[in-house]
Design a protein around this motif. Structure first.
Motif, PDB file in Angstrom:
ATOM      1  N   VAL A   1      -1.781 -13.245  13.645  1.00  0.00           N
ATOM      2  CA  VAL A   1      -0.348 -13.402  13.853  1.00  0.00           C
ATOM      3  C   VAL A   1       0.109 -12.566  15.044  1.00  0.00           C
TER       4      VAL A   1
ATOM      5  N   LEU B   1      -0.444 -14.679  17.988  1.00  0.00           N
ATOM      6  CA  LEU B   1       0.628 -15.661  18.126  1.00  0.00           C
ATOM      7  C   LEU B   1       1.877 -15.005  18.709  1.00  0.00           C
TER       8      LEU B   1
ATOM      9  N   ILE C   1       4.037 -15.938  22.185  1.00  0.00           N
ATOM     10  CA  ILE C   1       5.474 -16.204  22.315  1.00  0.00           C
ATOM     11  C   ILE C   1       6.075 -15.262  23.342  1.00  0.00           C
TER      12      ILE C   1
ATOM     13  N   ILE D   1       0.394 -22.608  11.305  1.00  0.00           N
ATOM     14  CA  ILE D   1       1.334 -22.498  12.421  1.00  0.00           C
ATOM     15  C   ILE D   1       1.524 -23.854  13.048  1.00  0.00           C
TER      16      ILE D   1
ATOM     17  N   PHE E   1       7.169 -22.044  16.387  1.00  0.00           N
ATOM     18  CA  PHE E   1       6.903 -20.628  16.611  1.00  0.00           C
ATOM     19  C   PHE E   1       8.099 -19.785  16.191  1.00  0.00           C
TER      20      PHE E   1
ATOM     21  N   VAL F   1       7.886 -19.172  12.611  1.00  0.00           N
ATOM     22  CA  VAL F   1       6.927 -18.139  12.212  1.00  0.00           C
ATOM     23  C   VAL F   1       7.545 -16.749  12.376  1.00  0.00           C
ATOM     24  N   SER F   2       8.248 -16.540  13.497  1.00  0.00           N
ATOM     25  CA  SER F   2       8.848 -15.198  13.652  1.00  0.00           C
ATOM     26  C   SER F   2       9.919 -14.971  12.596  1.00  0.00           C
TER      27      SER F   2
END
Lengths: 306, 337
Positions: free
Chosen positions: A88, A91, A95, B76, B269, B272-273
């Motif tokens: 994570v 990921l 971003i 994801i 995305f 996910v955050s």
């Protein structure tokens, strides 16, 4: 025609190869390299900006490695200092890289618009004599410089991992970090260095894209190549030369896709654009069961705190 | 719970501070930028409506992600599942336009959920039968899903002569009803908030939720306790895909009234955050989704008003994630001692 496609496969597979080699170092040391996509993007961006500012492709390459390393440092701090979840975190930095490069790019334009910064690209360097060989000459010896560098790097990493003490230590950090510790080396440090090296190499992979192939930077231009490189690592079972072969195969899928778009086919260009991702999935599904991960990958190591 | 809130707020605060430094380094005043951002997010009922419409799909998708992460299933694939959800909804709405209005909108939304679930189910199937890690499968399927939408819009679903890859306008009967007359606010946010409480209940008060939590805490313990690992994996993926698909459907039926190429871009995305900042708890996801929905709505206004580029939002997202991840891990390490 065949010779043409093979040459294009090698060329198009080059950014994947760099990313895969970097990711391979990280994963063999026990750290998932999901952040490859962001490291490539940071490298592609830094390379273009530095080249644009200094008109020196050499400085551009240095900057791209530095850009990838900068993002890798974020991964190091989060995963090695604090023990954050590796996938994570990867990921998250992807971003972050996407946002940061888009934001900074607009700093070079007016009113928040993205400018197009044109930079020269690295031209092919035909190798004298070898370039004239039939077939092999066109496929291997009339390529741009970073493609040669990638192939040499793959050989270098293969030998380094298999035959040097440092390479052995790196592999041990991914298989049994406690053994590394018992041997008197700090496995956290080994992993941190592996991640930073991964960032530098993946950053160069981004430079292959922006400085060798395209000649500019656009938002999110890596477009999933970091993830395809991850697939190449798995397909290559974490071995450099096998990963290289996988990258050429994925490069071929991309090369074919670009070529076929010129023809009139019954399927639309969008279906054809799916090929690299579908090929990656299909190959992964084919080898999936037999792939063996480094034993201690993903296991966080934390120093005892007082 | 308090630890989750502290982590979330600290992460967001630190990320906003670093983002302010970035704005400062680009020669703009961060206070002016943040004020323009707040103005763009809360300045008028219309802005609030736009923001809440953004929150709804984020919330639904993040709920699914939170469930998956709880069970230690790293899905994801939100973006692809949202794309397929929008595609499924638009396809049904365009295929049976003569259906009675209520039936049409319900069927379209359901089709979105089913399409999203199928896309996630495909990823789960590849994971379970071929042993490819779900991170890679869902990431790669995202690209394929988005291209599938593009393909549909350049083929049967496209509007001829539109000049832009989009479907024709959907029948009014397929539009989500408005919540407040005279604004764009549609019922999506209500659906999403209901989903928060349903998912909360499922996670904490059903055997299925218990199985997910055990699975997430220790796979060995879960297997030893006789939990069917494949079934729970497939189950949580299907639910999460359905939620993401519903999110895509809501965006198509409530905001655009048509399928548009790239409508799902970045949603996965962001979700996910949001899930991470919400501490992977359904109730925690609610404020996190509100925060990012308003942040993004305000960011576009900020770009227009003071020229600070809107990708700043992704920077804030990425930074917040890194901080929260580090804080979660640190909290875990302290507990071990």
């Amino acid at each position: 025609m065949i010779e043409d496609i093979l040459a294009a496969s090698v060329r198009i597979g080059t950014p994947l190869l760099f990313a895969a080699l970097g990711g391979l170092l990280s994963e063999r040391a026990g750290v998932f390299a999901v952040g490859l996509e962001g490291m490539m993007l940071a490298g592609a961006f830094a390379g273009v900006i530095a080249t644009w500012l200094t008109s020196s492709l050499g400085l551009g390459l240095v900057a791209s490695a530095a850009g990838g390393m900068a993002l890798a440092l974020v991964v190091v701090i989060a995963t090695q200092r604090y023990g954050a979840d590796q996938m994570v975190t990867g990921l998250a930095v992807n971003i972050l890289a996407l946002g940061l490069t888009s934001f900074l790019l607009r700093g070079f334009g007016a009113r928040g618009e993205a400018p197009v910064l044109r930079v020269p690209t690295l031209a092919p360097w035909p190798i004298p004599w070898l370039a004239d060989l039939p077939v092999l000459g066109a496929v291997l010896f009339r390529q741009p410089p970073l493609t040669y560098a990638g192939i040499v790097l793959a050989l270098g990493v293969a030998v380094w991992l298999a035959r040097t003490r440092a390479g052995l230590t790196l592999r041990a950090a991914g298989e049994n970090p406690y053994a590394v510790f018992a041997g008197g080396t700090d496995p956290v440090r080994v992993r941190a260095l592996a991640i930073v090296a991964c960032g530098a190499i993946a950053g160069l992979g981004g430079a292959v894209l922006s400085l060798q192939q395209v000649g500019t930077f656009t938002d999110g231009m890596t477009n999933g190549r970091g993830y395809i490189a991850l697939a190449a690592i798995i397909v290559g079972r974490w071995r450099p030369m096998a990963a290289l072969a996988a990258c050429v195969v994925f490069g071929a899928a991309d090369a074919l896709q670009l070529r076929v778009q010129g023809f009139r086919l019954p399927v639309s260009s969008y279906v054809i654009q799916m090929t690299p991702y579908l090929v990656a999935l299909a190959v992964l599904a084919g080898v999936g069961r037999s792939a063996r991960l480094p034993a201690a990958i993903g296991v966080p190591l934390l120093r005892e705190r007082k | 719970m308090t630890a989750t809130i502290t982590r979330g707020l600290t992460g967001v605060g630190a990320a906003l501070a670093i983002a302010a430094l970035l704005v400062l380094s680009s020669g703009k005043n961060p206070l002016v930028a943040y004020e323009a951002l707040a103005q763009g997010a809360f300045g008028s009922p219309d802005r609030i409506a736009v923001a809440l419409n953004k929150v709804a799909p984020y919330l639904l998708t993040a709920l699914g992600v939170a469930l998956c992460f709880r069970a230690r299933v790293i899905n994801i694939g939100g973006e692809g599942q949202i794309a397929l959800g929008g595609l499924g909804a638009a396809w049904v709405a365009l295929t049976i336009p003569a259906a009675p209005p209520v039936v049409l909108v319900v069927l379209s939304a359901l089709a979105g959920a089913v399409a999203g679930a199928m896309w996630a189910g495909l990823a789960a199937l590849i994971r379970l039968t071929r042993g490819v890690h779900e991170v890679l499968v869902t990431l790669l399927l995202n690209f394929v899903g988005v291209l599938l939408v593009a393909e549909a819009l350049h083929g049967d679903l496209g509007e001829p002569g539109a000049g832009f890859p989009q479907s024709p306008l959907l029948e009014r009967g397929a539009w989500l009803p408005k919540l407040v007359k005279g604004t764009d606010l549609h019922v999506g946010i209500v659906i999403a908030i209901v989903a928060v409480f349903v998912v909360h209940r499922v996670l904490w008060h059903t055997p299925f939720g218990f199985r997910l939590r055990v699975r997430g805490a220790s796979e060995k313990a879960a297997a030893y306790a006789g939990i069917d690992m494949h079934r729970s994996f497939m189950g949580v993926m299907l639910i999460s895909g359905a939620l993401a698909g519903l999110a895509g459907a809501i965006d198509v039926l409530g905001v655009h009234y048509r399928l548009i190429e790239g409508f799902s871009s970045g949603f996965g995305f962001t979700a996910v955050s949001i899930a991470l900042i919400g501490g992977l708890s359904p109730l925690g996801v609610l404020p996190a989704a509100l925060f990012f929905g308003f942040l993004e709505t305000g960011a576009l206004a900020m770009q227009r008003a003071v020229g600070v580029p809107s990708p700043l939002v992704s920077v804030i997202q990425g930074l917040t994630m890194v901080f929260v991840l580090a804080a979660i891990a640190l909290g875990g390490a302290r507990r071990r001692v």
